[in-house]
Write a protein that holds these residues in place. Sequence first.
Motif, PDB file in Angstrom:
ATOM      1  N   UNK A 182       0.820  -1.206   0.000  1.00 22.80           N
ATOM      2  CA  UNK A 182       0.000   0.000   0.000  1.00 22.80           C
ATOM      3  C   UNK A 182       0.851   1.252   0.000  1.00 22.80           C
ATOM      4  N   UNK A 183       0.187   2.395  -0.124  1.00 28.59           N
ATOM      5  CA  UNK A 183       0.862   3.691  -0.107  1.00 28.59           C
ATOM      6  C   UNK A 183       0.786   4.265   1.303  1.00 28.59           C
ATOM      7  N   UNK A 184       1.947   4.542   1.872  1.00 31.96           N
ATOM      8  CA  UNK A 184       2.037   5.077   3.224  1.00 31.96           C
ATOM      9  C   UNK A 184       2.111   6.606   3.155  1.00 31.96           C
ATOM     10  N   UNK A 185       1.305   7.287   3.968  1.00 33.67           N
ATOM     11  CA  UNK A 185       1.303   8.757   4.002  1.00 33.67           C
ATOM     12  C   UNK A 185       1.489   9.220   5.445  1.00 33.67           C
ATOM     13  N   UNK A 186       2.714   9.296   5.912  1.00 32.35           N
ATOM     14  CA  UNK A 186       2.953   9.696   7.302  1.00 32.35           C
ATOM     15  C   UNK A 186       2.584  11.152   7.544  1.00 32.35           C
ATOM     16  N   UNK A 187       2.406  11.489   8.805  1.00 25.05           N
ATOM     17  CA  UNK A 187       2.059  12.842   9.200  1.00 25.05           C
ATOM     18  C   UNK A 187       3.256  13.774   8.982  1.00 25.05           C
ATOM     19  N   UNK A 188       2.965  14.988   8.511  1.00 30.89           N
ATOM     20  CA  UNK A 188       3.995  15.990   8.267  1.00 30.89           C
ATOM     21  C   UNK A 188       3.902  17.074   9.341  1.00 30.89           C
ATOM     22  N   UNK A 189       5.021  17.399   9.955  1.00 36.01           N
ATOM     23  CA  UNK A 189       5.063  18.461  10.947  1.00 36.01           C
ATOM     24  C   UNK A 189       5.421  19.795  10.286  1.00 36.01           C
ATOM     25  N   UNK A 190       4.975  20.876  10.895  1.00 40.14           N
ATOM     26  CA  UNK A 190       5.376  22.206  10.456  1.00 40.14           C
ATOM     27  C   UNK A 190       6.629  22.615  11.237  1.00 40.14           C
ATOM     28  N   UNK A 191       7.633  23.108  10.527  1.00 44.81           N
ATOM     29  CA  UNK A 191       8.873  23.537  11.171  1.00 44.81           C
ATOM     30  C   UNK A 191       9.154  24.987  10.794  1.00 44.81           C
ATOM     31  N   UNK A 192      10.133  25.589  11.481  1.00 43.60           N
ATOM     32  CA  UNK A 192      10.530  26.953  11.136  1.00 43.60           C
ATOM     33  C   UNK A 192      11.995  26.966  10.714  1.00 43.60           C
ATOM     34  N   UNK A 193      12.460  28.142  10.300  1.00 45.31           N
ATOM     35  CA  UNK A 193      13.829  28.271   9.802  1.00 45.31           C
ATOM     36  C   UNK A 193      14.845  27.958  10.902  1.00 45.31           C
ATOM     37  N   UNK A 244       6.302  11.360  -2.558  1.00 44.47           N
ATOM     38  CA  UNK A 244       5.057  12.083  -2.267  1.00 44.47           C
ATOM     39  C   UNK A 244       5.136  12.749  -0.901  1.00 44.47           C
ATOM     40  N   UNK A 245       5.722  12.056   0.070  1.00 47.49           N
ATOM     41  CA  UNK A 245       5.902  12.642   1.395  1.00 47.49           C
ATOM     42  C   UNK A 245       6.837  13.843   1.335  1.00 47.49           C
ATOM     43  N   UNK A 246       7.883  13.736   0.550  1.00 46.21           N
ATOM     44  CA  UNK A 246       8.812  14.847   0.383  1.00 46.21           C
ATOM     45  C   UNK A 246       8.109  16.067  -0.194  1.00 46.21           C
ATOM     46  N   UNK A 247       7.264  15.859  -1.187  1.00 47.19           N
ATOM     47  CA  UNK A 247       6.510  16.969  -1.789  1.00 47.19           C
ATOM     48  C   UNK A 247       5.564  17.586  -0.776  1.00 47.19           C
ATOM     49  N   UNK A 248       4.841  16.751  -0.016  1.00 49.61           N
ATOM     50  CA  UNK A 248       3.917  17.288   0.991  1.00 49.61           C
ATOM     51  C   UNK A 248       4.666  18.076   2.055  1.00 49.61           C
ATOM     52  N   UNK A 249       5.839  17.591   2.439  1.00 50.28           N
ATOM     53  CA  UNK A 249       6.647  18.307   3.428  1.00 50.28           C
ATOM     54  C   UNK A 249       7.094  19.657   2.881  1.00 50.28           C
ATOM     55  N   UNK A 250       7.448  19.692   1.599  1.00 43.00           N
ATOM     56  CA  UNK A 250       7.854  20.951   0.972  1.00 43.00           C
ATOM     57  C   UNK A 250       6.684  21.926   0.924  1.00 43.00           C
ATOM     58  N   UNK A 251       5.520  21.444   0.536  1.00 41.57           N
ATOM     59  CA  UNK A 251       4.337  22.305   0.424  1.00 41.57           C
ATOM     60  C   UNK A 251       3.943  22.876   1.790  1.00 41.57           C
ATOM     61  N   UNK A 252       4.088  22.083   2.836  1.00 40.20           N
ATOM     62  CA  UNK A 252       3.714  22.531   4.183  1.00 40.20           C
ATOM     63  C   UNK A 252       4.763  23.458   4.784  1.00 40.20           C
ATOM     64  N   UNK A 253       6.014  23.326   4.355  1.00 37.93           N
ATOM     65  CA  UNK A 253       7.109  24.122   4.924  1.00 37.93           C
ATOM     66  C   UNK A 253       7.944  24.773   3.812  1.00 37.93           C
ATOM     67  N   UNK A 254       7.349  25.568   2.934  1.00 33.85           N
ATOM     68  CA  UNK A 254       8.105  26.054   1.773  1.00 33.85           C
ATOM     69  C   UNK A 254       9.296  26.933   2.132  1.00 33.85           C
ATOM     70  N   UNK A 255       9.117  27.859   3.059  1.00 34.13           N
ATOM     71  CA  UNK A 255      10.212  28.777   3.383  1.00 34.13           C
ATOM     72  C   UNK A 255      11.380  28.048   4.053  1.00 34.13           C
ATOM     73  N   UNK A 256      11.142  27.250   5.114  1.00 42.26           N
ATOM     74  CA  UNK A 256      12.275  26.530   5.711  1.00 42.26           C
ATOM     75  C   UNK A 256      12.993  25.610   4.726  1.00 42.26           C
TER      76      UNK A 256
END
Length: 265
Positions: free
Chosen positions: A13-24, A208-220
Amino acid sequence: MANFHVVAGAQGGIVRPRIRRIDVGQVFSCLGAGIADFRDRPSHYFFLLMIYPIIGFLILTWAAGANALPLVFPIISGFALIGPFAALGIYEISRRKEQGLDTHWRDVLDLRHSPTLPSIAAVGFFLFAMFLAWLLVARELYVTLIGPETPASLAAFWQQIVGTEAGWTLIVAGNLIGFAFALVVLATSFIAFPMMLDRDVGAYSAMETSVRAFVKNPVPILVWGMIVAAGLALGMATFLVGLIVILPILGHATWHLYRSVVGMG
């Protein structure tokens, strides 16, 4: 082979782990942690001395000897596109260190037995394809703006680039196109390889997880991309020798960034 899987993980199956928001600030904390990991046991990096700088030197020597001067800069800058794959052994050292396992560089060779190897190879192939596409685009851009003739010498090539309007157009357009390639690679792979080493999730889920992480944390993540670009540029400026220090630090920091961004659940 029952364990051979690429797109999906071990469970199919396709795993979609939770993405955290981070700062710089957390990005720089991860960089500091990467420096600390490197200082812990810098003798791990013998294999980098033997592989990464030497291969890079051979490629550049070939380009100069094969009258491929217009490709020298694209090749050098293109290292940023395959850097995430080149640091694979560093991620593994970080993973083993985190688990309290032996972290000798020879233990990294155990990666060849990993069930995630096909997925890792698939994402590595994607990065290599991006690298080749960048070289083709850069070559076509040069031919369109400057012409198909090979420069007679390095001095003549330099004059073509900095002494003509077409050359400056090439510099601007080439950097903009190169940035687009680098942005795609950053978004799709900045945590993909550490994730595949950590979890048998398959290539699609990791990217896909990498893309979601980028979208959620674009500036950092863009700040992280600039740090990586600056580090690789410094390594190239030292005729690739500096990569022996810079690549391990960036690799360790990437592992810590992965841990900061991707939740365990």
